[in-house]
Enzyme design. Structure first.
Site, PDB file in Angstrom:
ATOM      1  N   LYS A 102       0.745  -1.083   0.198  1.00  0.00           N
ATOM      2  CA  LYS A 102       0.089   0.060  -0.054  1.00  0.00           C
ATOM      3  C   LYS A 102       0.937   1.293  -0.021  1.00  0.00           C
ATOM      4  O   LYS A 102       1.955   1.256   0.619  1.00  0.00           O
ATOM      5  CB  LYS A 102      -0.922   0.163   1.311  1.00  0.00           C
ATOM      6  CG  LYS A 102      -2.066   1.231   1.225  1.00  0.00           C
ATOM      7  CD  LYS A 102      -2.897   1.039   2.692  1.00  0.00           C
ATOM      8  CE  LYS A 102      -4.040   2.260   2.562  1.00  0.00           C
ATOM      9  NZ  LYS A 102      -4.746   1.834   3.830  1.00  0.00           N
ATOM     10  N   SER A 132      -9.818   2.264   3.126  1.00  0.00           N
ATOM     11  CA  SER A 132      -8.855   3.113   2.190  1.00  0.00           C
ATOM     12  C   SER A 132      -7.905   2.107   1.358  1.00  0.00           C
ATOM     13  O   SER A 132      -7.359   2.576   0.348  1.00  0.00           O
ATOM     14  CB  SER A 132      -8.046   3.978   3.089  1.00  0.00           C
ATOM     15  OG  SER A 132      -7.162   3.486   3.512  1.00  0.00           O
ATOM     16  N   SER A 156      -9.597   0.058   7.292  1.00  0.00           N
ATOM     17  CA  SER A 156      -9.110   0.081   6.127  1.00  0.00           C
ATOM     18  C   SER A 156      -8.522  -1.080   5.453  1.00  0.00           C
ATOM     19  O   SER A 156      -8.129  -1.350   4.300  1.00  0.00           O
ATOM     20  CB  SER A 156      -7.994   1.482   5.645  1.00  0.00           C
ATOM     21  OG  SER A 156      -8.574   2.524   5.629  1.00  0.00           O
TER      22      SER A 156
HETATM   23  N1  GLN Z   1     -12.846   4.635   6.527  1.00  0.00           N
HETATM   24  C1  GLN Z   1     -12.239   4.882   7.654  1.00  0.00           C
HETATM   25  C2  GLN Z   1     -11.941   6.709   7.454  1.00  0.00           C
HETATM   26  O1  GLN Z   1     -12.253   6.992   6.462  1.00  0.00           O
HETATM   27  C3  GLN Z   1     -11.001   4.115   7.899  1.00  0.00           C
HETATM   28  C4  GLN Z   1      -9.543   4.562   7.409  1.00  0.00           C
HETATM   29  C5  GLN Z   1      -8.630   3.788   7.438  1.00  0.00           C
HETATM   30  O2  GLN Z   1      -8.771   2.814   8.221  1.00  0.00           O
HETATM   31  N2  GLN Z   1      -7.387   4.190   7.236  1.00  0.00           N
HETATM   32  O3  GLN Z   1     -11.209   7.122   8.261  1.00  0.00           O
END
Ligand code: GLN
Length: 509
Positions: free
Chosen positions: A80, A155, A179
């Site tokens: 990532k 994400s 994420s």
């Molecule tokens: N979807 C969550 C957010 O927008 C989690 C993001 C993540 O885990 N990096 O903050």
């Protein structure tokens, strides 16, 4: 034959490489070809690694010379883009870091390289890991391999789509509020958020430091375990890194694969994480069916109340932006990345603010503003202080629950993958999607998502989330592998073998 290498699990690749059935160079070439054939459709990789084949060849030479190599040596890995690498740009999905080259490797990347994993490239993500659909990437949305007009989750949608579409057998992700787990659920893959501090965050571009955790993405629980075994462990570069003797997660997964391993396991079903109105019918059906299989093997299903979980999203959306506003202050046009040229008469502050205005996307700006507000004098205690107290209550709910059961279960996501663009107008919809995954981040406990079936209404994958007490990651791998085995026995094949990705995505094939 070569395309077939992409259909092998990491464990199978490792065994075949060790036995000399094929070479790391062949395996790497097959995955690069798959990326080449499918990336225009999926947009899951931001770049590939020019040195991948050369690295693979070197592994082959070392093996041929009789060197004793680590188990995953020669197995490809996608990374990532939140993790910094010396040989590829690290952008965290943001324009402000376009082309940024790090002078060092993230600890997990260095560990992966030392173990002989072959880095294939960097995967797309929501900007600075903020999002649940990958639509916040400055480099375009990632598509879901199951249905390319749907989101892959976020994400870490790039890493999840890469493993689901056979572009890579393994990938690294980061999980601040879900994420790793939520994209795993939406793409039918496996994703694990380890215990907070189990895996070093050194070289992970920070989003919200008290929540961020690096973890593995794969197609099977065993493969995820093999990768966690490589990346876990204390790192003096990361002050929150735990000193702990971790047992092998791969070994735990292998134990779970043995028939009867769920016998006597107490599985708590969290009432607050299932809602009649918000949980999609097909998600609930698959969840209940999986629990039923576990019960038939002798697991005990226990209803659990965790009454503060319903405030977890609200607390998260104060704590996370507060930390974001502080962490992202470093993109000041001087130290990192992009700088907008000064116009005549511009002060340093003008250049800084023009750069941030041009370099950050709207979701990132929204969170910086929210966080700055939550931390401002006069509001600090009312917002940030209250959120921290809620965080403690969520942790207590977990403690009470784990006094009664071995693991907690819930759907990883209330819904299956939605259509691109469907939720972009209203950020709240994305925020609420995280309700099921956020409690684990607030409490620092580990969580896994395992695919358990397809929702009848849309034929899209559904994930089961399991959570365990801190340090009990192995319990998740064992239980997760047991569910994987039960689902495979029911379906007559492993879940990943149902993935339509390869055929339907391959451009022009
Ligand atoms: N979807 C969550 C957010 O927008 C989690 C993001 C993540 O885990 N990096 O903050």
């Amino acid at each position: 034959m070569s395309a077939e290498y992409t259909k092998l699990t990491a464990a199978e690749l490792a065994a075949g490489l060790a036995a000399g059935d094929f070479s790391a160079a062949e395996v790497t070439a097959a995955h690069l070809a798959q990326i080449e054939a499918t990336n225009d459709t999926l947009n899951s990789f931001l770049c590939t690694n020019d040195a991948a084949l050369e690295t693979a060849r070197k592994i082959d030479e070392r093996r041929a010379a009789g060197e004793q190599l680590a188990e995953l040596a020669g197995v490809p890995l996608a990374v990532k883009d939140v993790l910094v690498t010396t040989d590829m740009p690290s952008t965290s999905g943001s324009k402000i870091l376009a082309g940024y080259m790090s002078p060092f490797d993230a600890t997990v990347v260095a560990k992966a390289r030392r173990a002989g994993l072959v880095l294939l490239g960097k995967t797309n993500m929501d900007e600075f890991a903020m999002g649940s659909s990958n639509e916040n990437s400055a480099y375009g949305s990632v598509k879901n391999p199951w249905q390319t007009d749907c989101v892959p989750g976020g994400s870490g949608g790039g890493s999840a789509a890469a493993v689901a579409a056979f572009q890579a057998p393994l990938a690294l992700g980061s999980d601040t509020g879900g994420s790793i787990r939520q994209p795993a659920a939406l793409t039918g893959s496996v994703g694990v958020k380890p215990t907070y501090g189990a895996v070093s965050r050194y070289g992970a571009i920070a989003m919200a430091s008290s929540l961020d955790q690096i973890g593995p993405c794969a197609r099977t629980v065993l493969d995820a375990g093999l990768l966690q075994d490589v990346i876990a462990g204390h790192d003096w570069h990361d002050a929150t890194s735990l000193r702990h003797d971790w047992v092998s997660m791969a070994q735990a997964a292998r134990e779970g694969a043995a028939t009867g391993s769920l016998k006597g396991v107490k599985i708590g079903v969290v009432k607050e994480l299932i809602s009649e109105s918000h949980t999609q019918t097909g998600v609930l059906q698959n969840f209940n069916a999986a629990l039923e299989l576990a019960a038939r093997e002798g697991a005990e299903i226990v209803p659990i109340t965790a009454k503060h979980f319903e405030y977890a999203v609200a607390a998260y959306y104060l704590i996370m932006p507060a930390e974001v506003s502080s962490n992202l202050a470093r993109y000041d046009s001087v130290r990192f990345g992009m700088r907008v040229d000064a116009a005549s008469g511009d002060t340093v502050a003008d250049v800084m603010s023009k750069t941030r205005a041009a370099g950050f996307g709207s979701e990132v700006k929204r969170r910086i503003i929210l966080g700055t507000y939550a931390l401002s004098a006069g509001y600090y205690d009312a917002y940030y202080g209250t959120a921290q107290r809620v965080r403690t209550l969520v942790q207590r709910d977990f403690n009470e629950a784990f006094a009664q059961v071995d693991v907690l279960a819930a759907p990883t996501s209330n819904t299956t993958a939605w259509h691109l663009g469907e939720r972009t107008a209203d950020p709240m919809q994305n925020y609420l999607n995280d309700a099921t995954t956020i409690p684990a981040n607030l409490a620092g406990v580990p969580g896994i998502s395992v695919p358990i079936g397809l929702a009848a209404e849309d034929n899209m994958p559904v994930g089961l989330q399991l959570m365990a007490p801190q340090y009990e990651d192995a319990r998740l791998y064992k239980t997760g592998a047991a569910f994987e085995r039960l689902i495979a026995a029911r379906d007559g094949k492993m879940f990943w073998q149902r993935m339509p990705a390869l055929q339907s995505v391959k451009a022009g094939a």
